[in-house]
Write a protein that holds these residues in place. Structure first.
Motif, PDB file in Angstrom:
ATOM      1  N   SER A 138       0.840  -1.202   0.000  1.00  0.00           N
ATOM      2  CA  SER A 138       0.000   0.000   0.000  1.00  0.00           C
ATOM      3  C   SER A 138       0.874   1.250   0.000  1.00  0.00           C
ATOM      4  CB  SER A 138      -0.915   0.002   1.228  1.00  0.00           C
ATOM      5  OG  SER A 138      -1.792  -1.103   1.202  1.00  0.00           O
ATOM      6  N   GLN A 163     -12.216   0.094  -6.879  1.00  0.00           N
ATOM      7  CA  GLN A 163     -12.426  -0.749  -5.700  1.00  0.00           C
ATOM      8  C   GLN A 163     -13.908  -0.909  -5.401  1.00  0.00           C
ATOM      9  OE1 GLN A 163     -10.276   0.661  -2.292  1.00  0.00           O
ATOM     10  NE2 GLN A 163      -8.306   0.737  -3.345  1.00  0.00           N
ATOM     11  N   GLU A 170      -7.706  -2.814  -7.543  1.00  0.00           N
ATOM     12  CA  GLU A 170      -8.079  -3.602  -6.373  1.00  0.00           C
ATOM     13  C   GLU A 170      -9.573  -3.936  -6.386  1.00  0.00           C
ATOM     14  OE1 GLU A 170      -5.959  -3.520  -2.951  1.00  0.00           O
ATOM     15  OE2 GLU A 170      -4.624  -1.869  -3.428  1.00  0.00           O
ATOM     16  N   THR A 205     -11.649  -5.639  -3.234  1.00  0.00           N
ATOM     17  CA  THR A 205     -11.498  -5.096  -1.886  1.00  0.00           C
ATOM     18  C   THR A 205     -12.772  -5.225  -1.062  1.00  0.00           C
ATOM     19  OG1 THR A 205      -9.814  -3.527  -2.609  1.00  0.00           O
ATOM     20  CG2 THR A 205     -10.931  -3.031  -0.551  1.00  0.00           C
ATOM     21  N   HIS A 234      -2.414  -5.266  -3.754  1.00  0.00           N
ATOM     22  CA  HIS A 234      -1.318  -5.445  -2.792  1.00  0.00           C
ATOM     23  C   HIS A 234      -1.245  -6.897  -2.356  1.00  0.00           C
ATOM     24  CE1 HIS A 234      -4.885  -4.953  -0.242  1.00  0.00           C
ATOM     25  NE2 HIS A 234      -4.253  -5.746   0.605  1.00  0.00           N
TER      26      HIS A 234
END
Length: 367
Positions: free
Chosen positions: A46, A91, A169, A172, A202
Motif C-alpha cells: 500500500s 475498488q 483492487e 477489496t 497489494h
C-alpha cells in the motif's frame, strides 16, 4: 486490444513551482511494457504508487510530471480518458443503482448513440460472458457486491473501442466467499476476449493467480517484472523474495568463512568452488535467501551436515506444516510434511541444500 507502455514516467503531486530537489515522488523514472492482449498484475505494498500509475494510464491524471504514456505506439500523454479508450474498474462498483442490470450495461453504448438493436445484442453477449443473463431485469441496488463489480467490468468491456481494462483492487469490498469466483470470472473474461488487462493489488495471491506477467513496484519504482514462476524462483532482490511466497523467503545476513556462509550462530557449508571464488570477490554486504519449501528439516539434530534448530512454533495447514525455527538470534521458516513428528520445543537438524539458496550482494542478486 492494445499494448500499453510507460517511458521514464515520474509523477509528483507537489505544485509545479516546487524545486525538483524538494519534490516527493509517487512514481519515479518507471519504464514498463504490457503487451497486447495480456493478463497483467501491478503488485506492491500500500502506498507504493500503484493507483497513481493506473490513473496516469487511464488519463484521470492528465499527464505525468515527466515521461510518456504510449498506447499501441501512439503517445497519448495529455489526452482525455475517452480519447485513450481505457476502461477502469475501481475498488467500489461504479454503477447506477436506479437502473436495472440491462440499462447499466447498455448505458455506455447508448451514450455513444449506438442503434438500439445493436445495444440489445451486445448487452446479451456481455451478460452471457459475465453470468448475468438471468439478472438483466433486476435493479442493481438488489445485487450483491460481486455482481455489481461484474456490471462495472461489463460497462468497461462492452465497447469495441476499449483498448485496455484497468482493475484497481477490484475485490477489496467483496465477501471472501465470493472473491474466488469473481477472480476466476475476471480471468475467464480476459482469456475469452483477449483484452489487455492490468490488475492492481497489494495481495500477492490475487496477482499470481490472475496474471501471466506481474510487475512489482516499491516506493514508486520498478523492482522486478516477470512471470509468477520467475518472481518466485529467481527474485532480483531480498524484497521480492520475501514479498512473493507464503511464507516469504528467509533472508539472513552472512559472510564467507572457512566453512562456507557464516550466518552468526552457525555456518552453512559451500562445496562449489566457483561459488566460493565468486563470494571471495564480493565487496558488499552479503545476504542468503532460501525459501521455506527448500529447507530440509530432519528429526535428528545430529544428522551429518545439518544445523541444529529449536522448533518454536508449528502451524498446521492441513497439507503440510510450517515450522518457525530458532538458532541463537536467527529465526527461519521451514515447510515440513504433515506427518513430521517433532513438536514445539524439540531440537531438530536443518539442511540448506545449495540448489535452493540464493545470494544477494548489497540488495541485488549475486547468484
Amino acid at each position: 486490444m492494445a499494448k500499453v507502455e510507460l517511458v521514464n514516467v515520474s509523477h509528483s503531486y507537489d505544485p509545479p513551482e516546487t524545486p525538483e530537489s524538494e519534490r516527493k515522488w509517487a512514481v519515479r523514472d518507471l519504464s514498463v511494457v504490457w503487451e497486447d492482449g495480456s493478463a497483467n498484475a501491478l503488485l506492491g505494498p500500500s502506498g507504493c504508487g500503484k493507483t497513481t500509475l493506473l490513473n496516469l494510464i487511464s488519463g484521470l491524471l492528465p499527464s505525468p510530471t515527466k515521461g510518456q504514456i504510449l498506447i499501441d505506439g501512439t503517445d497519448v500523454t495529455g489526452l482525455t480518458p475517452r480519447e485513450r479508450g481505457i476502461a477502469q474498474v475501481f475498488q467500489f462498483p461504479v454503477i447506477y443503482d436506479s437502473m436495472n442490470v440491462f440499462d447499466n450495461l447498455a448505458f455506455p453504448l447508448r451514450n455513444e448513440g449506438t442503434p438500439e438493436g445493436e445495444v440489445r445484442s451486445k448487452v446479451r453477449e456481455v451478460a452471457k460472458i459475465l453470468d448475468l443473463e438471468e439478472k438483466l431485469k433486476i435493479h442493481s441496488s438488489r445485487l450483491n457486491p460481486a455482481d455489481k463489480q461484474k456490471i462495472s467490468l461489463g460497462r468497461g468491456i462492452i465497447r469495441e473501442s476499449t483498448a485496455a481494462v484497468l482493475l484497481d483492487e477490484p475485490l477489496t469490498v467483496i465477501d471472501p466467499k465470493l472473491k474466488w469466483g469473481l477472480r476466476r470470472k475476471l480471468r475467464e473474461v480476459q482469456v475469452s476476449l483477449q483484452k489487455t488487462m492490468i490488475y492492481v493489488t497489494h495481495d500477492q495471491h490475487e496477482a499470481l493467480t490472475f496474471a501471466d506477467d506481474v510487475t512489482v513496484v516499491r516506493d514508486g519504482e520498478l523492482v522486478q517484472k516477470g512471470s509468477p514462476k520467475l518472481l518466485h524462483d529467481d527474485p532480483e532482490n531480498p524484497f521480492i523474495g520475501y514479498f512473493i511466497g507464503s511464507p516469504g523467503m528467509n533472508v539472513l545476513s552472512c559472510s564467507l568463512d572457512d566453512i562456507g556462509l557464516n550466518c552468526g550462530p552457525f555456518s552453512i557449508p559451500v562445496q562449489d568452488a566457483e561459488l566460493r571464488d565468486l563470494l571471495q570477490d564480493a565487496q558488499g554486504d552479503l545476504e542468503l535467501g532460501v525459501r521455506p519449501e527448500f529447507i530440509e528439516p530432519h528429526d535428528c539434530a545430529d544428522d551429518s551436515g545439518c544445523v541444529p534448530f529449536r522448533i518454536s512454533v508449528v502451524e498446521n495447514t492441513g497439507a503440510y506444516r510450517i515450522l518457525t525455527l530458532t538458532n541463537g538470534d536467527v529465526q527461519i521458516k521451514a515447510r515440513a510434511p504433515e506427518n513430521f513428528g517433532p513438536r514445539e520445543g524439540d531440537t531438530i537438524g536443518v539442511h540448506f541444500p545449495e540448489r535452493g539458496v540464493k545470494l544477494f550482494e548489497d540488495g541485488h542478486r549475486l547468484v
